[in-house]
Write an enzyme that holds these catalytic residues in place. Structure first.
Site: not given
Length: 408
Positions: A173, A175-177
């Site tokens: 993921n 975008p989450d990181h």
């Protein structure tokens, strides 16, 4: 460590975030010294608390390595936000906080009576950040999304992979990181600085699609300026060659190499003994190497197969070539020399998991010490402590709310 050595000492965050990007945002603040109080509920767990991997393979709400790494240096309180008394407790906590953070679907905080306007009525100079997928207004604001959803929506997934195959995606993921938590944390810091200078709080309404699009700048500009849609290129780089991942000696051993600039090209040719390519002076030009990229990549791969990956990385780096061994997760923790030298991996004693490994922030600041300062909290570990020390509640009041199910 004294509080004065922590960059964000004195800043308190009422943290309603969960899962990935939101929790990583507040982790960054916590690991720089902010008092981040994570508001949880035993009746609706943060999804990451039930996310693998689990320490020793034993599943449990306090045993997720994924959750632990996203929530270092924080305190956890359990409050049933569906009850009016729980919402009242949250308001008392917000009155003693500088930042309120959430990454819920729009409308969730409003159901708790904690919209920006309601929170601003509690504390006028509050910094309030909302991190939904598409922001709090517009035709798609109620769409629910996660990192992979955002990656697909923004075309990040489309751009990842080989040109003659289906999109491969980023494998995680992304975008989450990277883009979303970093943009959000920067926005919070900017808002805190603005408040310090003016006394004014701020509403930060961040649609998570937007920071993700920002890392696709070249693709966006290519379409905007030239009407061209950039396609998947695998590991190739449009500026030149070689730029890719090449095999080394052993089973499934690989090294990433980028040698586009003339000095790097000369260093690569010298280390690998690529005499046939060195004789062609035209290949000093990056555009000429791009035209012959397939031939060059094959020649480089044939040469790297005989090398131990770590020894080749060292030799190439000394020759001015960007190179790095491709490692699995275990080897990154135990064998990556740069991360070891920077002290990136921090081992902390967790109350249930024992010694656990945590990521330190990816950057350093001179003159201060940074975290993580403490392991991820157990579910509700600090409920009594926060109620007593932050909210000024008596032991009897705490016991009564626990008995009624508000503190759970």
């Amino acid at each position: 460590m004294s509080a004065s050595t922590k960059p964000l000492s004195g800043v308190r965050v009422a943290d309603f975030t969960w899962i990935g990007a939101g929790s990583f945002t507040t982790k960054l603040l916590a690991d720089f010294g902010a008092d981040v109080i994570k508001i949880e509920s035993a009746t609706r767990l943060d999804t990451l608390r039930d996310g693998a991997p689990f320490k020793d393979g034993i599943r449990g709400v306090n045993r997720s390595g994924y959750f632990a790494d996203r929530n270092s240096s924080k305190r956890s309180v359990t409050i049933d936000m569906k009850q009016p008394e729980g919402q009242a407790l949250a308001r008392r906590l917000i009155a003693r906080s500088d930042v309120v953070a959430n990454n819920f679907t729009p409308g969730t905080m409003e159901k708790f009576g904690l919209s920006y306007d309601a929170v601003r009525a509690i504390r006028e100079d509050i910094v309030y950040i909302s991190m939904s997928m598409q922001g709090s207004s517009g035709p798609e604001h109620k769409y629910l999304g996660y990192g992979l959803t955002i990656g697909a929506l923004t075309s990040m997934q489309y751009l990842s992979g080989l040109p003659d195959r289906e999109p491969a995606g980023t494998g995680t993921n992304f975008p989450d990181h990277i883009p979303n938590p970093c943009h959000a944390a920067f926005a919070i810091l900017a808002a805190l600085r603005h408040r310090r200078r003016t006394g004014q709080g701020q509403l930060i309404d961040m649609a998570q699609t937007e920071p993700t699009i920002s890392v696709l700048g070249p693709a966006v500009m290519q379409w905007t300026a030239n009407g061209e849609i950039i396609e998947r290129r695998g590991n190739q780089h449009v500026a030149g060659a070689p730029h890719g991942v090449y095999p080394c000696a052993g089973d499934d051993r690989w090294i990433a190499i980028s040698a586009i600039e003339p000095a790097a090209w000369r260093g690569l040719v010298r280390v690998l003994g690529l005499n046939s390519l060195a004789a062609d002076e035209r290949l000093m030009r990056a555009d000429a190497r791009w035209e012959r990229r397939e031939d060059i990549s094959k020649t480089v791969a044939d040469a790297t197969r005989a090398w131990d990956a770590d020894k080749l990385m060292e030799a190439l780096q000394q020759a001015g070539v960007a190179a790095g061994v491709v490692r699995d997760a275990a080897a990154i923790v135990t064998r990556d020399p740069q991360l070891q030298a920077r002290g990136h991996w921090v081992r902390l004693q967790h109350p249930e998991m024992g010694e656990s490994v945590y990521n330190a922030p990816a950057f350093r600041m001179s003159g201060v010490e940074i975290g993580p300062y403490s392991p991820a909290p157990l579910l509700g570990q600090h409920t009594e402590e926060v109620c007593r020390d932050v909210l000024g509640m008596t032991q009897g009041e705490i016991a009564a709310l626990a008995e009624s199910g508000v503190l759970r």
